[in-house]
Design a protein around this motif. Structure first.
Motif, PDB file in Angstrom:
ATOM      1  N   ASN A   1      62.710  24.411  38.947  1.00 23.63           N
ATOM      2  CA  ASN A   1      61.844  23.239  38.931  1.00 23.63           C
ATOM      3  C   ASN A   1      62.421  22.154  39.833  1.00 23.63           C
ATOM      4  O   ASN A   1      63.618  22.143  40.101  1.00 23.63           O
TER       5      ASN A   1
ATOM      6  N   SER B   1      64.219  18.939  41.004  1.00 15.20           N
ATOM      7  CA  SER B   1      65.317  18.224  40.367  1.00 15.20           C
ATOM      8  C   SER B   1      65.097  16.722  40.459  1.00 15.20           C
ATOM      9  O   SER B   1      64.009  16.267  40.807  1.00 15.20           O
ATOM     10  N   HIS B   2      66.143  15.965  40.197  1.00 17.97           N
ATOM     11  CA  HIS B   2      66.037  14.504  40.196  1.00 17.97           C
ATOM     12  C   HIS B   2      65.653  13.940  41.560  1.00 17.97           C
ATOM     13  O   HIS B   2      65.104  12.858  41.650  1.00 17.97           O
ATOM     14  N   ASP B   3      65.938  14.676  42.649  1.00 18.03           N
ATOM     15  CA  ASP B   3      65.582  14.183  43.977  1.00 18.03           C
ATOM     16  C   ASP B   3      64.177  14.617  44.409  1.00 18.03           C
ATOM     17  O   ASP B   3      63.738  14.314  45.512  1.00 18.03           O
ATOM     18  N   GLY B   4      63.459  15.338  43.552  1.00 18.30           N
ATOM     19  CA  GLY B   4      62.084  15.720  43.831  1.00 18.30           C
ATOM     20  C   GLY B   4      61.927  17.015  44.623  1.00 18.30           C
ATOM     21  O   GLY B   4      60.811  17.417  44.934  1.00 18.30           O
TER      22      GLY B   4
END
Length: 81
Positions: free
Chosen positions: A28, A30-33
């Motif tokens: 999926n 992550s925090h950075d898109g």
């Protein structure tokens, strides 16, 4: 309209680079898109770590393997097919 250049040498055809690495695991975003994927080569059985995904369309086309470059002669001997 542009005029054709009658005296120019024709270009050499583009070299075919077989894309043998395909996605076998995807994560999926992550925090950075960005989503990360793992790739597998069907010739030399090389697997990558988690690499950032370029785009779905680009990944469906595949990537060139950094180990064998799509040439079965360069694949490691003794690896099960």
């Amino acid at each position: 309209m542009r005029q054709l250049d009658l005296f120019r040498k024709p270009r050499a055809p583009a070299r075919h680079r077989p894309r043998t690495m395909h996605v076998f695991d995807a994560g999926n975003p992550s925090h950075d898109g960005r989503a990360y994927i793992r790739l597998w080569c069907k010739i030399c059985h090389h697997t990558t770590g988690w690499v950032p995904e370029r785009s779905v369309t680009a990944e469906r086309k595949g990537r060139v393997c950094p180990i064998c470059k799509g040439d079965p002669a360069k694949a490691k001997k003794g690896v099960p097919s």
